[in-house]
Scaffold this motif. Sequence first.
Motif, PDB file in Angstrom:
ATOM      1  N   VAL A  21      70.015  14.627  26.741  1.00 30.40           N
ATOM      2  CA  VAL A  21      70.757  15.699  26.797  1.00 30.40           C
ATOM      3  C   VAL A  21      71.448  15.513  25.222  1.00 30.40           C
ATOM      4  N   HIS A  22      70.924  16.571  24.329  1.00 29.62           N
ATOM      5  CA  HIS A  22      71.429  16.693  23.043  1.00 29.62           C
ATOM      6  C   HIS A  22      72.333  17.581  22.533  1.00 29.62           C
ATOM      7  N   GLY A  23      73.421  17.158  21.961  1.00 24.65           N
ATOM      8  CA  GLY A  23      74.407  17.922  21.446  1.00 24.65           C
ATOM      9  C   GLY A  23      73.830  19.023  20.275  1.00 24.65           C
ATOM     10  N   CYS A  24      74.088  20.277  20.254  1.00 25.22           N
ATOM     11  CA  CYS A  24      73.472  21.013  19.421  1.00 25.22           C
ATOM     12  C   CYS A  24      73.953  20.898  18.013  1.00 25.22           C
ATOM     13  N   PHE A  25      75.077  20.325  17.634  1.00 30.80           N
ATOM     14  CA  PHE A  25      75.498  20.013  16.372  1.00 30.80           C
ATOM     15  C   PHE A  25      74.731  18.891  15.937  1.00 30.80           C
ATOM     16  N   TRP A  26      75.043  17.871  16.453  1.00 26.60           N
ATOM     17  CA  TRP A  26      74.368  16.591  15.978  1.00 26.60           C
ATOM     18  C   TRP A  26      72.961  16.487  15.834  1.00 26.60           C
ATOM     19  N   HIS A  27      72.105  17.413  16.579  1.00 29.81           N
ATOM     20  CA  HIS A  27      70.603  17.285  16.743  1.00 29.81           C
ATOM     21  C   HIS A  27      70.086  18.421  15.848  1.00 29.81           C
ATOM     22  N   GLY A  28      71.031  19.405  15.135  1.00 30.68           N
ATOM     23  CA  GLY A  28      70.507  20.362  14.215  1.00 30.68           C
ATOM     24  C   GLY A  28      69.837  21.452  15.164  1.00 30.68           C
ATOM     25  N   HIS A  29      70.286  22.042  16.305  1.00 37.75           N
ATOM     26  CA  HIS A  29      69.546  22.929  17.152  1.00 37.75           C
ATOM     27  C   HIS A  29      69.914  24.271  16.400  1.00 37.75           C
ATOM     28  N   ASP A  30      68.756  25.125  16.582  1.00 35.06           N
ATOM     29  CA  ASP A  30      68.949  26.397  15.974  1.00 35.06           C
ATOM     30  C   ASP A  30      69.533  27.392  17.105  1.00 35.06           C
ATOM     31  N   CYS A  31      70.747  27.332  17.186  1.00 32.24           N
ATOM     32  CA  CYS A  31      71.576  28.094  18.377  1.00 32.24           C
ATOM     33  C   CYS A  31      72.969  28.485  17.892  1.00 32.24           C
ATOM     34  N   PRO A  32      73.406  29.495  18.627  1.00 41.33           N
ATOM     35  CA  PRO A  32      75.034  29.717  17.929  1.00 41.33           C
ATOM     36  C   PRO A  32      75.888  28.539  17.908  1.00 41.33           C
ATOM     37  N   LEU A  33      75.712  27.742  18.584  1.00 44.13           N
ATOM     38  CA  LEU A  33      76.742  26.338  18.934  1.00 44.13           C
ATOM     39  C   LEU A  33      76.338  25.618  17.753  1.00 44.13           C
ATOM     40  N   PHE A  34      75.480  25.782  16.877  1.00 43.70           N
ATOM     41  CA  PHE A  34      75.411  24.904  15.596  1.00 43.70           C
ATOM     42  C   PHE A  34      76.059  25.625  14.226  1.00 43.70           C
ATOM     43  N   VAL A  35      76.723  25.122  13.762  1.00 44.70           N
ATOM     44  CA  VAL A  35      77.344  25.595  12.381  1.00 44.70           C
ATOM     45  C   VAL A  35      77.303  24.393  11.583  1.00 44.70           C
ATOM     46  N   LEU A  36      76.868  24.526  10.251  1.00 43.97           N
ATOM     47  CA  LEU A  36      76.640  23.506   9.397  1.00 43.97           C
ATOM     48  C   LEU A  36      78.114  23.725   8.765  1.00 43.97           C
ATOM     49  N   PRO A  37      78.776  22.373   8.623  1.00 44.03           N
ATOM     50  CA  PRO A  37      80.164  22.640   7.994  1.00 44.03           C
ATOM     51  C   PRO A  37      79.911  23.019   6.392  1.00 44.03           C
ATOM     52  N   ARG A  38      80.959  23.561   5.927  1.00 52.16           N
ATOM     53  CA  ARG A  38      80.931  23.905   4.418  1.00 52.16           C
ATOM     54  C   ARG A  38      81.332  22.765   3.713  1.00 52.16           C
ATOM     55  N   ALA A  39      82.222  21.887   4.026  1.00 59.06           N
ATOM     56  CA  ALA A  39      82.603  20.656   3.224  1.00 59.06           C
ATOM     57  C   ALA A  39      81.543  19.740   3.436  1.00 59.06           C
ATOM     58  N   ARG A  40      81.090  18.979   2.309  1.00 65.75           N
ATOM     59  CA  ARG A  40      80.171  18.011   2.258  1.00 65.75           C
ATOM     60  C   ARG A  40      78.749  18.335   2.894  1.00 65.75           C
ATOM     61  N   ARG A  41      78.318  19.596   2.427  1.00 65.47           N
ATOM     62  CA  ARG A  41      77.060  20.142   2.817  1.00 65.47           C
ATOM     63  C   ARG A  41      76.018  19.245   2.738  1.00 65.47           C
ATOM     64  N   ASP A  42      75.691  18.754   1.613  1.00 68.43           N
ATOM     65  CA  ASP A  42      74.656  17.949   1.444  1.00 68.43           C
ATOM     66  C   ASP A  42      74.842  16.584   2.368  1.00 68.43           C
ATOM     67  N   PHE A  43      75.851  16.188   2.606  1.00 63.38           N
ATOM     68  CA  PHE A  43      75.816  14.943   3.522  1.00 63.38           C
ATOM     69  C   PHE A  43      75.394  15.264   4.870  1.00 63.38           C
ATOM     70  N   TRP A  44      75.858  16.580   5.323  1.00 65.33           N
ATOM     71  CA  TRP A  44      75.560  16.873   6.691  1.00 65.33           C
ATOM     72  C   TRP A  44      74.315  17.160   6.732  1.00 65.33           C
TER      73      TRP A  44
END
Length: 185
Positions: free
Chosen positions: A63-86
């Motif tokens: 059971v994957h969280g969309c953010f932590w596993h980088g899913h291509d869906c509306p729930l995933f939003v890449l943070p603007r702060a520290r973009r390279d880190f994320w």
Amino acid sequence: MSDVHTPEQRSRNMAAVRGRDTKPELELRRALHGLGFRYRLNVRTLPGTPDLVLPARNALLFVHGCFWHGHDCPLFVLPRARRDFWLDKIGRNQLRDRQHHDRLHDAGWRIGTVWECAMRGRSSPGVTATAATVERFLRSADCREMYFRDNGAHAGAGHPLSLAERFGSAQVSGSDEGNLDRGAV
């Protein structure tokens, strides 16, 4: 944009993020138990420590969280702060997921990945519908790999696009692009 929290506050927030017994996982477990399935939880001896293992059906579920596993869906939003880190962090998570899936396939397991967006969000089919689809996967012996997401279930190549592809990064460090992306659903 700078972080609104101090490093100590941010560290406490990140440490509180759960790796197991998350709300989507608990809801799915409850629904599957109601359908008569019995399973083992978080089996550490298997690659990737699957969330649910059904040995009698030779199947396991993540059971994957969309953010932590980088899913291509509306729930995933890449943070603007520290973009390279994320980009690096989530890219490494995706690579590790793919490696675990490959090792589990080689060992003969059937793998289901349930994305968070399958159970929450505007276009989500909901927990009951997702559990019914997971039930069909678990009861079928011929399906090897299934991905459950906001727009239904898909067999086979369902790992998300690599972050480098989605965000135009020249390189997501620590990742091997050939293994990172097996196609988008």
